[in-house]
Scaffold this motif. Structure first.
Motif: not given
Length: 328
Positions: A192-194, A171-180, A125-131, A211-218
């Motif tokens: 800022f999302l990867t 951006a989608y969030f996979k089902n499970g406990q990680r994002w609960a 799968q192609p990997v993307v990183t963007f704001l 979504t694999d990782d996400v960071h909040f920005l001001p």
């Protein structure tokens, strides 16, 4: 909402080349090339009923600095990464435009397809990183056939048109406990999302990213008042005016030091005739030394002679003549 600033959006892909041609956005430049790729999206266990997993047309634009036009051809397996954007219009189908920062090909002879394909790596799968800026929310986490997702807007610089380009990504969030326990994203939140591309949305034809990782920005303050320091030429600070002066006097001419001092040199006084004591045999007349005599003889410091309490009377020239006639 349209952003006034641009930010990089990066994609990493590896796939087979379908066609090689000159870059149509840079006519007349023979080293500017374009590769057409049908980006393969492997089937995964991640599913959402509003996303379809199909090949995505992709254009890889790059500068062939090696000057080897036969280096890239159909069926060549390439590795590439760089800034990207998406385009979709009535005249053109949805496609990705990748401005390659680096581009490499898998070694081997692509004409021997059986052997070449066998040694190429598997699909990924192609990997993307963007704001992105959150526009709206949909779906639910761990409930229903539609995954929890957010529609984001990102703005990048398009080097082909030399202007900024705005496009959406979901951006989608996979089902499970990680994002609960992950807090919900509010509208206009900057993140800022990867993630990994796993298809296109059915309704609006947007990139669907898991979504694999996400960071909040001001959030940037675009309405802040302009201060004088931010416009025009910045005034240089005079750092030397606040420093202390020299602690030792400079070497100045001797006249500048002696001009204001009192005259203490005894040789500059007028000649005095000192009245002799009773023990003296005669009158003593003193004259100051000349300049040559002062240079020739070193000055010796002598103790100051004891003086009488009564001021000595000065002898006039008439008294000297009278005393001489008396001695005769």
């Amino acid at each position: 909402m349209r952003s006034n600033t641009t930010h990089p959006a990066i994609i990493h892909i590896r796939d087979f080349v379908e066609h090689v041609e000159p870059d149509p956005t840079r006519p007349g430049k023979g080293l500017s090339m374009q590769l057409r790729v049908l980006l393969n999206i492997p089937q995964r266990d991640i599913q959402s009923d509003d996303v379809e997993q199909d090949e995505i047309p992709t254009l890889i634009r790059f500068f062939n600095d090696s000057n080897q036009p036969d280096l890239y051809k159909a069926n060549t397996f390439v590795y590439s990464s760089g800034s990207f954007l998406t385009n979709s219009s009535e005249n053109e189908k949805f496609h990705i435009v990748l401005h390659a920062h680096n581009l490499d090909r898998h070694p081997g002879n692509e004409d021997d397809t059986e052997s070449y394909f066998m040694h190429c790596p598997g699909a990924a799968q192609p990997v993307v990183t963007f704001l992105g800026v959150v526009l709206e929310r949909g779906g639910e986490l761990n409930a229903g056939p539609t995954l929890l997702h957010y529609r984001l807007q990102t703005t990048v610089y398009n080097s082909s048109t030399r202007s900024h380009h705005t496009f959406p990504i979901t951006a989608y969030f996979k089902n499970g406990q990680r994002w609960a326990n992950f807090p919900p994203l509010n509208i206009n939140t900057h993140v800022f999302l990867t993630g990994r591309i796993f298809g296109l949305t059915k309704e609006h034809r947007q990139l669907a990213v898991i979504t694999d990782d996400v960071h909040f920005l001001p959030a940037p303050n675009n309405h802040s008042p302009v201060t004088p320091s931010s416009t025009g030429k910045r005034k240089r600070i005079d750092r030397w005016s606040h420093r202390a002066g020299p602690q030792t006097p400079t070497n100045l001419p001797a006249t500048s030091w002696t001009g204001s001092l009192p005259n203490t040199d005894p040789f500059h006084e007028c000649p005095d005739i000192i009245e002799p004591d009773d023990e003296d045999e005669g009158t003593q007349i003193t004259w100051p030394d000349t300049a040559d005599e002062r240079k020739a003889s070193p000055q010796v410091l002598t103790p100051t002679p004891e003086r009488r309490s009564q001021r000595q009377r000065k002898t006039s020239y008439a008294d000297i003549l009278a005393q001489s006639n008396h001695d005769l």
